[in-house]
Design a protein around this motif. Sequence first.
Motif, PDB file in Angstrom:
ATOM      1  N   HIS A   7       0.793  -1.230   0.000  1.00 25.41           N
ATOM      2  CA  HIS A   7       0.000   0.000   0.000  1.00 25.41           C
ATOM      3  C   HIS A   7       0.824   1.279   0.000  1.00 25.41           C
ATOM      4  O   HIS A   7       0.303   2.348   0.232  1.00 25.41           O
ATOM      5  CB  HIS A   7      -0.960   0.001   1.186  1.00 25.41           C
ATOM      6  N   GLY A   8       2.105   1.205  -0.291  1.00 30.05           N
ATOM      7  CA  GLY A   8       2.935   2.409  -0.335  1.00 30.05           C
ATOM      8  C   GLY A   8       2.581   3.281  -1.525  1.00 30.05           C
ATOM      9  O   GLY A   8       1.831   2.893  -2.408  1.00 30.05           O
ATOM     10  N   GLY A   9       3.133   4.481  -1.538  1.00 32.29           N
ATOM     11  CA  GLY A   9       2.917   5.383  -2.673  1.00 32.29           C
ATOM     12  C   GLY A   9       2.441   6.745  -2.235  1.00 32.29           C
ATOM     13  O   GLY A   9       2.703   7.184  -1.116  1.00 32.29           O
ATOM     14  N   VAL A  10       1.741   7.426  -3.126  1.00 35.45           N
ATOM     15  CA  VAL A  10       1.283   8.796  -2.908  1.00 35.45           C
ATOM     16  C   VAL A  10      -0.211   8.899  -3.215  1.00 35.45           C
ATOM     17  O   VAL A  10      -0.793   7.999  -3.824  1.00 35.45           O
ATOM     18  CB  VAL A  10       2.066   9.788  -3.801  1.00 35.45           C
ATOM     19  N   VAL A  11      -0.801  10.008  -2.844  1.00 38.59           N
ATOM     20  CA  VAL A  11      -2.197  10.267  -3.197  1.00 38.59           C
ATOM     21  C   VAL A  11      -2.254  10.628  -4.680  1.00 38.59           C
ATOM     22  O   VAL A  11      -1.260  11.092  -5.260  1.00 38.59           O
ATOM     23  CB  VAL A  11      -2.804  11.391  -2.320  1.00 38.59           C
ATOM     24  N   PRO A  12      -3.404  10.414  -5.340  1.00 33.11           N
ATOM     25  CA  PRO A  12      -3.496  10.691  -6.789  1.00 33.11           C
ATOM     26  C   PRO A  12      -3.069  12.101  -7.196  1.00 33.11           C
ATOM     27  O   PRO A  12      -2.510  12.288  -8.273  1.00 33.11           O
ATOM     28  CB  PRO A  12      -4.973  10.429  -7.101  1.00 33.11           C
ATOM     29  N   SER A  13      -3.292  13.089  -6.347  1.00 28.25           N
ATOM     30  CA  SER A  13      -2.907  14.461  -6.714  1.00 28.25           C
ATOM     31  C   SER A  13      -1.388  14.659  -6.752  1.00 28.25           C
ATOM     32  O   SER A  13      -0.908  15.675  -7.259  1.00 28.25           O
ATOM     33  CB  SER A  13      -3.539  15.466  -5.748  1.00 28.25           C
ATOM     34  N   GLU A  14      -0.622  13.683  -6.218  1.00 26.33           N
ATOM     35  CA  GLU A  14       0.840  13.742  -6.272  1.00 26.33           C
ATOM     36  C   GLU A  14       1.424  12.720  -7.242  1.00 26.33           C
ATOM     37  O   GLU A  14       2.632  12.667  -7.444  1.00 26.33           O
ATOM     38  CB  GLU A  14       1.428  13.483  -4.879  1.00 26.33           C
ATOM     39  N   ALA A  15       0.576  11.901  -7.845  1.00 27.29           N
ATOM     40  CA  ALA A  15       1.033  10.864  -8.778  1.00 27.29           C
ATOM     41  C   ALA A  15       1.488  11.506 -10.090  1.00 27.29           C
ATOM     42  O   ALA A  15       1.147  12.651 -10.399  1.00 27.29           O
ATOM     43  CB  ALA A  15      -0.079   9.852  -9.022  1.00 27.29           C
TER      44      ALA A  15
ATOM     45  N   PHE B  45       6.379   4.320  -5.616  1.00 24.12           N
ATOM     46  CA  PHE B  45       7.291   5.452  -5.570  1.00 24.12           C
ATOM     47  C   PHE B  45       6.748   6.606  -4.733  1.00 24.12           C
ATOM     48  O   PHE B  45       5.542   6.807  -4.631  1.00 24.12           O
ATOM     49  CB  PHE B  45       7.602   5.926  -6.993  1.00 24.12           C
ATOM     50  N   ASN B  46       7.683   7.376  -4.172  1.00 21.52           N
ATOM     51  CA  ASN B  46       7.321   8.569  -3.426  1.00 21.52           C
ATOM     52  C   ASN B  46       7.075   9.719  -4.418  1.00 21.52           C
ATOM     53  O   ASN B  46       7.161   9.531  -5.639  1.00 21.52           O
ATOM     54  CB  ASN B  46       8.405   8.908  -2.393  1.00 21.52           C
ATOM     55  N   LYS B  47       6.788  10.893  -3.885  1.00 18.30           N
ATOM     56  CA  LYS B  47       6.461  12.044  -4.734  1.00 18.30           C
ATOM     57  C   LYS B  47       7.609  12.389  -5.686  1.00 18.30           C
ATOM     58  O   LYS B  47       7.374  12.720  -6.852  1.00 18.30           O
ATOM     59  CB  LYS B  47       6.099  13.245  -3.864  1.00 18.30           C
ATOM     60  N   ALA B  48       8.848  12.289  -5.212  1.00 14.44           N
ATOM     61  CA  ALA B  48      10.006  12.593  -6.072  1.00 14.44           C
ATOM     62  C   ALA B  48      10.111  11.585  -7.219  1.00 14.44           C
ATOM     63  O   ALA B  48      10.464  11.953  -8.343  1.00 14.44           O
ATOM     64  CB  ALA B  48      11.288  12.603  -5.248  1.00 14.44           C
ATOM     65  N   GLY B  49       9.802  10.333  -6.951  1.00  9.33           N
ATOM     66  CA  GLY B  49       9.799   9.323  -8.010  1.00  9.33           C
ATOM     67  C   GLY B  49       8.747   9.626  -9.062  1.00  9.33           C
ATOM     68  O   GLY B  49       8.995   9.507 -10.271  1.00  9.33           O
ATOM     69  N   HIS B  50       7.572  10.024  -8.608  1.00  8.44           N
ATOM     70  CA  HIS B  50       6.500  10.396  -9.543  1.00  8.44           C
ATOM     71  C   HIS B  50       6.880  11.644 -10.338  1.00  8.44           C
ATOM     72  O   HIS B  50       6.561  11.744 -11.529  1.00  8.44           O
ATOM     73  CB  HIS B  50       5.178  10.585  -8.795  1.00  8.44           C
ATOM     74  N   ALA B  51       7.582  12.581  -9.690  1.00  4.37           N
ATOM     75  CA  ALA B  51       8.045  13.784 -10.397  1.00  4.37           C
ATOM     76  C   ALA B  51       9.042  13.412 -11.499  1.00  4.37           C
ATOM     77  O   ALA B  51       9.003  13.978 -12.595  1.00  4.37           O
ATOM     78  CB  ALA B  51       8.684  14.764  -9.406  1.00  4.37           C
ATOM     79  N   ALA B  52       9.913  12.454 -11.216  1.00  2.00           N
ATOM     80  CA  ALA B  52      10.884  12.008 -12.221  1.00  2.00           C
ATOM     81  C   ALA B  52      10.179  11.367 -13.411  1.00  2.00           C
ATOM     82  O   ALA B  52      10.563  11.586 -14.569  1.00  2.00           O
ATOM     83  CB  ALA B  52      11.881  11.033 -11.590  1.00  2.00           C
TER      84      ALA B  52
END
Length: 180
Positions: free
Chosen positions: A47-55, A159-166
């Motif tokens: 269940h790791g990850g970010v909320v959809p607004s940060e994906a 991935f965390n927010k930085a991973g999604h940003a990449a």
Amino acid sequence: MLLNRGLVIFSVALLLWAIWAAQPASAAQVVAIGASNTIGAGQGRHHGGVVPSEAWPAQLEQLLHAHGTNVQVKNAGLAGDTTCNMLSRLDGELGPDTKVVIIQPGGNDAWKGGCASSPRQNVMQMVQRLRSRHIKSILLLRIGAIAGKSNLEVDGQHFNKAGHAAIAAWLLPKVAAALR
């Protein structure tokens, strides 16, 4: 009198055309279809990850807007999804203004199974279906190499927010080119 009436009709028509022409063009649509790393987070044990607004789809939309592109990026991610299910729901995710679809197959086929066709066949069917509708497709594969292992959550899959940003930054030039 006829000349005045004709002038009035012409003026009204010209005014209506000017109002219509001033309306902003509808935003092109990009659809991001995939599993948990598209929607942002996993479920159950993973269940790791970010909320959809940060994906990455939301971050991609922000990047495209910053570059002056009138676009909406629809996040059609679904945690735990397989390519078989993505194929079955693809048509329902597309809108009349869809220009590009980003396909992120994920790895759920390997542990869920349940589909007669292979993930590769499912993805190719999606690409062919989109091509027949004159919609461009971008395959988002090997996202771990794009997002970076240092940006993995503790579950080792999301991935965390930085991973999604990449991921969004990697997609930006590809999507911008596909929208031209």
